[in-house]
Design an enzyme around this catalytic site. Structure first.
Site, PDB file in Angstrom:
ATOM      1  N   GLY B  10       0.846  -1.191   0.000  1.00  0.00           N
ATOM      2  CA  GLY B  10       0.000   0.000   0.000  1.00  0.00           C
ATOM      3  C   GLY B  10       0.878   1.235   0.000  1.00  0.00           C
ATOM      4  N   THR B  11       0.663   2.106  -0.976  1.00  0.00           N
ATOM      5  CA  THR B  11       1.495   3.314  -1.041  1.00  0.00           C
ATOM      6  C   THR B  11       0.619   4.557  -0.966  1.00  0.00           C
ATOM      7  OG1 THR B  11       1.500   3.104  -3.447  1.00  0.00           O
ATOM      8  CG2 THR B  11       3.406   2.234  -2.261  1.00  0.00           C
ATOM      9  N   GLY B  12      -0.391   4.492  -0.095  1.00  0.00           N
ATOM     10  CA  GLY B  12      -1.171   5.680   0.235  1.00  0.00           C
ATOM     11  C   GLY B  12      -0.393   6.502   1.252  1.00  0.00           C
ATOM     12  N   GLY B  13      -1.097   7.363   1.973  1.00  0.00           N
ATOM     13  CA  GLY B  13      -0.434   8.266   2.912  1.00  0.00           C
ATOM     14  C   GLY B  13       0.426   7.529   3.916  1.00  0.00           C
ATOM     15  N   ILE B  14      -0.120   6.466   4.523  1.00  0.00           N
ATOM     16  CA  ILE B  14       0.633   5.775   5.569  1.00  0.00           C
ATOM     17  C   ILE B  14       1.829   5.036   4.994  1.00  0.00           C
ATOM     18  CG2 ILE B  14       0.515   3.889   7.248  1.00  0.00           C
ATOM     19  CD1 ILE B  14      -2.366   4.881   7.869  1.00  0.00           C
ATOM     20  N   LYS B 156      -7.470  -0.087  13.503  1.00  0.00           N
ATOM     21  CA  LYS B 156      -8.093   0.438  14.713  1.00  0.00           C
ATOM     22  C   LYS B 156      -9.239  -0.420  15.225  1.00  0.00           C
ATOM     23  CE  LYS B 156      -7.414   5.088  12.824  1.00  0.00           C
ATOM     24  NZ  LYS B 156      -8.134   6.243  12.251  1.00  0.00           N
ATOM     25  N   GLY B 223      -8.567   7.694   2.900  1.00  0.00           N
ATOM     26  CA  GLY B 223      -8.914   6.354   3.377  1.00  0.00           C
ATOM     27  C   GLY B 223      -9.077   6.344   4.878  1.00  0.00           C
ATOM     28  N   THR B 224      -8.162   7.037   5.564  1.00  0.00           N
ATOM     29  CA  THR B 224      -8.240   7.103   7.013  1.00  0.00           C
ATOM     30  C   THR B 224      -9.491   7.860   7.446  1.00  0.00           C
ATOM     31  OG1 THR B 224      -5.843   7.035   7.152  1.00  0.00           O
ATOM     32  CG2 THR B 224      -7.007   7.864   9.067  1.00  0.00           C
ATOM     33  N   GLU B 227     -12.407   5.715   7.065  1.00  0.00           N
ATOM     34  CA  GLU B 227     -12.481   4.726   8.141  1.00  0.00           C
ATOM     35  C   GLU B 227     -12.946   5.389   9.437  1.00  0.00           C
ATOM     36  OE1 GLU B 227      -9.200   1.981   8.006  1.00  0.00           O
ATOM     37  OE2 GLU B 227      -9.826   1.010   9.854  1.00  0.00           O
ATOM     38  N   HIS B 231     -16.686   5.158  12.218  1.00  0.00           N
ATOM     39  CA  HIS B 231     -16.804   5.148  13.680  1.00  0.00           C
ATOM     40  C   HIS B 231     -17.915   6.078  14.183  1.00  0.00           C
ATOM     41  CE1 HIS B 231     -13.251   2.758  14.648  1.00  0.00           C
ATOM     42  NE2 HIS B 231     -12.565   3.442  13.759  1.00  0.00           N
TER      43      HIS B 231
END
Lengths: 362, 362
Positions: B10-14, B156, B223-224, B227, B231
């Site tokens: 995965g090469t998104g932000g994280i 999480k 994406g975060t 997610e 919640h």
């Protein structure tokens, strides 16, 4: 993780409280406790309640002045002088651990523990260190006796780390993992600093500032107080050791019971450098000790200031609640680091490590 | 500790920020990075600067909707929908990692990493998890491919832990140590809670309260954010996944960019219970996310309240400086826990562990 057996050398305030706190920790079984005159042994686990009840009023507060290689005496961390002048709280026939039904006198309590070393995973050295080679010399006895396992101390002095480092090869050959400085500070607070440093790619400073209120624990912790006095600008470890009980009382009187320390020689700096958190010179340690009040004179605080990978400067902060006693902050972490040390030891990692090095690979 | 090689899925932000932060960590060498369409491999270490420069404007923000066992697609944590409607920041010919000179297209990038698994100590799963079995299914591919080493995620959600726990025996047989939840929270903050709990013999409550200001990181972290939306009381992981980009923007507009969360389903609770710190029900997690301001809307704080062995009740507190970004607090700890996981793995400890379990035997 399997059951862990451990021994406590020294039954002063720290040694006895470590035994007490271990009752609350799963997987920890105390199998031996000794002071300079006696030893309690039970491979199935000591009856800690009995041992504490029997010894609370019979603390052996004498300083172990020497013993030479092979005969190092074992003291509690009580403090006082060879003449027993402090006479703290003694009210039994027998002083020290022999007041317990589980104990008996011994000419060489350390030797007895070394001899049983194959059934002891870890040894907590709850000893004073007025002679700063006392703990290194005690470690030598374990090496010479063929012990392999964990040795752990709660010392504060930077120079002791160097003396232990000199023994690294001997520890590695013996299969010993020596965990140094595992109490409240350096232990808990350098661990907190290592954790807090995680937000940063470069740590600029670590400021450790502690407060201890010790009225009700004063008699139990005279050894610790004496060691703290050695950190005052006018004293060092030798001159503090030579103070009589009266001189200490006078010194404390002059300060209304409050001792304030700045820029202490404290192993936090070298231990944080070893762990790769920052340079030793970027660490400052100070604090205030009040021996006449149980309330902390100031809040124990760790401030870690650094730069993030994206160029921001910030300070992460860890604070201990003022109601937590020194004993609570020393002994929980000490036993936690003891368990971590046993894990390392079982994985075949030997030598000398500080608490911050036991934190997740940070 | 020896050199550690790692791969990023995965090469998104994280994923990209983990690669960047790893440049500041000693002993860490990134040898592979992939997204759903391509892969960059270099056994001697990727040129992270080139890879980041090439991909910053070409983030693949599509959601991996499925792929079935054996063909699970790899996405960045960018967010968006299968129709690519978000189209975030794309300005190159090639989307995702293939924009880098070091990368090439691949039909099965995960398979390629599994095939090289004997030279990869750890794999960071910087994947989104809209289907909550996506990461567990990805782990299955590593098991099936004969990988033995560390897998680590920054998730999480409590329920994912259960799904990973179901695979514990398979991980143990394979020699895999799965570290789950290793980002800022649960990772850093449950680690802080475990450390702070050391003063106590009984922990009454752990309160985790976070603040994130994400203006400049918003596009990188859709994406975060998606997610996080899952919640909110009105949403769950499925309904959040089905939101279009417009619907998300409207939802954020209605709240003036500020999302507040109380009593989140957050893996901190189960991870602290697993580590023996307290019962899951004694943990509360909440926070405030502001996607229109980089300043944190509230200070990230962990409060651990407990009883000491000597009967006092107190609260230890850990606070992150407001200037530290989410990315800084996710990636430093993630890489620290990755290193700790490798140490455990090399010591022969396999299965599933949370960050707090990687703290010194507390």
């Amino acid at each position: 993780m399997d059951e862990i057996t451990f021994a406590v050398l020294g039954t002063g305030g720290i040694g006895r409280r470590a035994l007490e706190v271990s009752q609350h920790k799963e997987t920890l079984t105390p199998v031996a406790a000794c002071d300079r005159r006696g030893i309690a042994l039970d491979a199935d686990g000591l009856d800690v309640d009995e041992l504490l009840a029997a010894t609370e009023g019979n603390i052996d507060n004498e300083v172990a002045t020497d013993g030479g290689a092979g005969t190092a005496a074992v003291d509690g961390d009580g403090g006082g002088n060879e003449d027993g002048g402090d006479g703290v709280k003694q009210h039994g026939e027998d002083r020290g651990v022999v007041a317990s039904d589980q104990a008996r006198p011994s000419e060489d309590p350390i030797g007895e523990i070394v001899d049983r070393g194959d059934r002891i995973d870890a040894v907590l050295l709850a000893l004073p260190n007025y002679e700063h080679d006392f703990i290194p010399r005690t470690a030598d006895r374990f090496v010479e006796g063929g012990y392999s396992g964990v040795l752990i101390d709660v010392l504060k002095r930077s120079r002791v780390i160097d003396m232990l480092d000199d023994r690294r090869a001997a520890f590695e050959d013996a299969g010993i993992t020596f965990v140094c400085g595992a109490g409240a500070t350096p232990g808990l607070l350098t661990g907190a600093a290592a954790l807090a440093a995680q937000s940063f790619v470069e740590v600029e400073s670590v400021d450790i500032w502690w407060g201890v209120g010790l009225k009700s624990g004063y008699e139990d912790n005279r050894g610790t107080v004496r060691e703290d006095i050695a950190h005052l600008p006018e004293y060092d470890i030798e001159t503090a050791r030579d103070l009589s009980a009266d001189e200490i009382e006078r010194l404390i009187d002059e300060r209304d019971g409050v001792l304030e320390f700045e820029d202490m020689e404290h192993a936090d700096d070298v231990l944080l450098e070893r762990a790769g958190v920052c340079d030793a010179e970027d660490v400052t340690v100070g604090g205030i000790l009040d021996v006449r009040d149980d309330e902390k004179p100031t809040t124990t605080t760790v401030r870690v200031t650094g730069t993030t990978f994206d160029g921001e400067t910030a300070t992460n902060v860890f604070q201990l609640g003022d109601e937590t006693s020194m004993a609570a902050n020393v002994n929980g972490p000490a036993l936690g680091y003891l368990k971590a040390g046993v894990r390392r030891n079982r994985a075949g990692e030997y030598g000398v490590v500080g608490p911050a090095e036991l934190m997740p690979g940070f």
